[in-house]
Motif scaffolding. Structure first.
Motif, PDB file in Angstrom:
ATOM      1  N   GLU A 227       0.830  -1.206   0.000  1.00 49.64           N
ATOM      2  CA  GLU A 227       0.000   0.000   0.000  1.00 49.64           C
ATOM      3  C   GLU A 227       0.866   1.258   0.000  1.00 49.64           C
ATOM      4  N   ALA A 228       1.913   1.246   0.860  1.00 52.63           N
ATOM      5  CA  ALA A 228       2.805   2.405   0.936  1.00 52.63           C
ATOM      6  C   ALA A 228       3.566   2.591  -0.377  1.00 52.63           C
ATOM      7  N   THR A 229       4.018   1.475  -0.944  1.00 54.44           N
ATOM      8  CA  THR A 229       4.782   1.546  -2.195  1.00 54.44           C
ATOM      9  C   THR A 229       3.896   1.987  -3.346  1.00 54.44           C
ATOM     10  N   SER A 230       2.659   1.525  -3.379  1.00 58.02           N
ATOM     11  CA  SER A 230       1.727   1.939  -4.431  1.00 58.02           C
ATOM     12  C   SER A 230       1.415   3.427  -4.321  1.00 58.02           C
ATOM     13  N   THR A 231       1.287   3.901  -3.064  1.00 62.33           N
ATOM     14  CA  THR A 231       1.047   5.328  -2.846  1.00 62.33           C
ATOM     15  C   THR A 231       2.222   6.151  -3.353  1.00 62.33           C
ATOM     16  N   GLU A 232       3.440   5.660  -3.070  1.00 69.09           N
ATOM     17  CA  GLU A 232       4.642   6.360  -3.535  1.00 69.09           C
ATOM     18  C   GLU A 232       4.724   6.330  -5.060  1.00 69.09           C
ATOM     19  N   ALA A 233       4.347   5.201  -5.661  1.00 66.58           N
ATOM     20  CA  ALA A 233       4.353   5.099  -7.123  1.00 66.58           C
ATOM     21  C   ALA A 233       3.358   6.074  -7.741  1.00 66.58           C
ATOM     22  N   ASP A 234       2.178   6.170  -7.118  1.00 64.68           N
ATOM     23  CA  ASP A 234       1.164   7.119  -7.612  1.00 64.68           C
ATOM     24  C   ASP A 234       1.675   8.551  -7.502  1.00 64.68           C
ATOM     25  N   ARG A 235       2.354   8.852  -6.377  1.00 64.34           N
ATOM     26  CA  ARG A 235       2.895  10.201  -6.187  1.00 64.34           C
ATOM     27  C   ARG A 235       3.961  10.508  -7.244  1.00 64.34           C
ATOM     28  N   ALA A 236       4.830   9.522  -7.491  1.00 62.76           N
ATOM     29  CA  ALA A 236       5.892   9.723  -8.485  1.00 62.76           C
ATOM     30  C   ALA A 236       5.313   9.934  -9.875  1.00 62.76           C
ATOM     31  N   GLU A 237       4.287   9.175 -10.216  1.00 63.65           N
ATOM     32  CA  GLU A 237       3.668   9.315 -11.534  1.00 63.65           C
ATOM     33  C   GLU A 237       2.921  10.646 -11.653  1.00 63.65           C
ATOM     34  N   ALA A 238       2.302  11.086 -10.555  1.00 61.35           N
ATOM     35  CA  ALA A 238       1.616  12.385 -10.571  1.00 61.35           C
ATOM     36  C   ALA A 238       2.620  13.519 -10.746  1.00 61.35           C
ATOM     37  N   THR A 239       3.769  13.388 -10.063  1.00 54.78           N
ATOM     38  CA  THR A 239       4.826  14.398 -10.201  1.00 54.78           C
ATOM     39  C   THR A 239       5.340  14.447 -11.630  1.00 54.78           C
ATOM     40  N   LEU A 240       5.553  13.265 -12.217  1.00 53.78           N
ATOM     41  CA  LEU A 240       6.029  13.196 -13.599  1.00 53.78           C
ATOM     42  C   LEU A 240       5.014  13.820 -14.548  1.00 53.78           C
ATOM     43  N   LEU A 241       3.740  13.559 -14.315  1.00 54.20           N
ATOM     44  CA  LEU A 241       2.694  14.122 -15.168  1.00 54.20           C
ATOM     45  C   LEU A 241       2.675  15.648 -15.068  1.00 54.20           C
ATOM     46  N   THR A 242       2.797  16.157 -13.838  1.00 54.40           N
ATOM     47  CA  THR A 242       2.794  17.608 -13.631  1.00 54.40           C
ATOM     48  C   THR A 242       3.980  18.259 -14.337  1.00 54.40           C
TER      49      THR A 242
END
Length: 253
Positions: A125-140
């Motif tokens: 769960e923590a790793t998936s949250t971090e992955a989502d954050r990283a992908e959101a940052t990349l998108l931004t």
């Protein structure tokens, strides 16, 4: 060389245009958006690395989870077989004792494995949250890059239009000046020197060197259509009523 005073003064306008052209060319090579894009490229590289690393971490945990899940499934099948053997009545006392010990061992292993799986799920769960954050940052950052590219292209188009206008104005102005005079001016510029400068406050406007009294007297005595060159830098010296030459009024500072 001879050239009318008016044509000589026009060289100052040409020099001003050349200075503006050089300034515009410099701004074209150093657009603020290009600097921002270079900085953003570094952030994008880091963001892509973060996304790749987080995806690998998610995949690794998934592999471990699936292995645990297969082990639990196999364990459940094993427990079911052992219980069936015990309940069948066809198994001897000694064999039943061994099966019961095996069941106890399997249950302990199952409890431990289920505990490990709970911890693993929390990590997932923590790793998936971090992955989502990283992908959101990349998108931004990617969206920001697209916006900056559009702004950079618009700024470049504006500067290019300015450069084209200046070049056109320069060509038209140069055509009004004596070709030999322009030729001298251009040769100086090709050598990286200032082509012409206004004599003002007893200084050469090209190299800013102060002119000695002898030179000032020579300039003052020259015919107005005589083309004079600076002894220091070689630039064409343009004279006006405010050059501070002997015989003229007090020059304006």
């Amino acid at each position: 060389m001879k050239a009318s005073a008016a044509e000589q003064r026009t060289l100052l306008d040409l020099a001003d245009l050349d200075a503006e052209i050089a300034k515009t060319a410099h701004s074209r090579k150093h657009l603020p958006e290009d600097a921002e894009l270079a900085d953003l490229a570094t952030k994008l590289d880091a963001a892509r690395d973060d996304v790749a690393a987080s995806r690998v971490a998610v995949d690794d945990l998934t592999v471990v989870y699936e292995r645990f899940d297969r082990e639990l499934t196999g364990m459940a099948d094993h427990v079911a077989r052992d219980k069936a053997s015990i309940e069948s009545g066809a198994t001897g006392h000694k064999a039943i004792t061994e099966l019961q010990r095996e069941l106890e061992s399997l249950e302990r292993r199952r409890d431990a494995l289920e505990g490990e799986m709970l911890e693993l799920m929390e990590q997932q769960e923590a790793t998936s949250t971090e992955a989502d954050r990283a992908e959101a940052t990349l998108l931004t950052l990617t969206e920001k890059e697209l916006d900056l590219v559009a702004k950079r292209d618009a700024a470049a188009e504006t500067v290019d239009a300015r450069s084209a206008d200046l070049a056109e104005r320069r060509a038209a102005l140069a055509a009004t000046i004596d070709a030999d005079l322009v030729g001298v001016y251009e040769k100086l510029r090709q050598r990286g020197q200032v082509g012409a400068g206004l004599v003002q406050a007893r200084r050469c406007g090209a190299c800013r060197m102060e002119l000695d009294p002898r030179t000032l007297s020579r300039i003052a005595a020259a015919d107005e259509d005589e083309v004079l060159r600076c002894e220091e830098c070689g630039a064409i010296m343009i004279r006006t009523d405010h050059s501070g030459l002997p015989g003229q009024g007090r020059p304006r500072e």
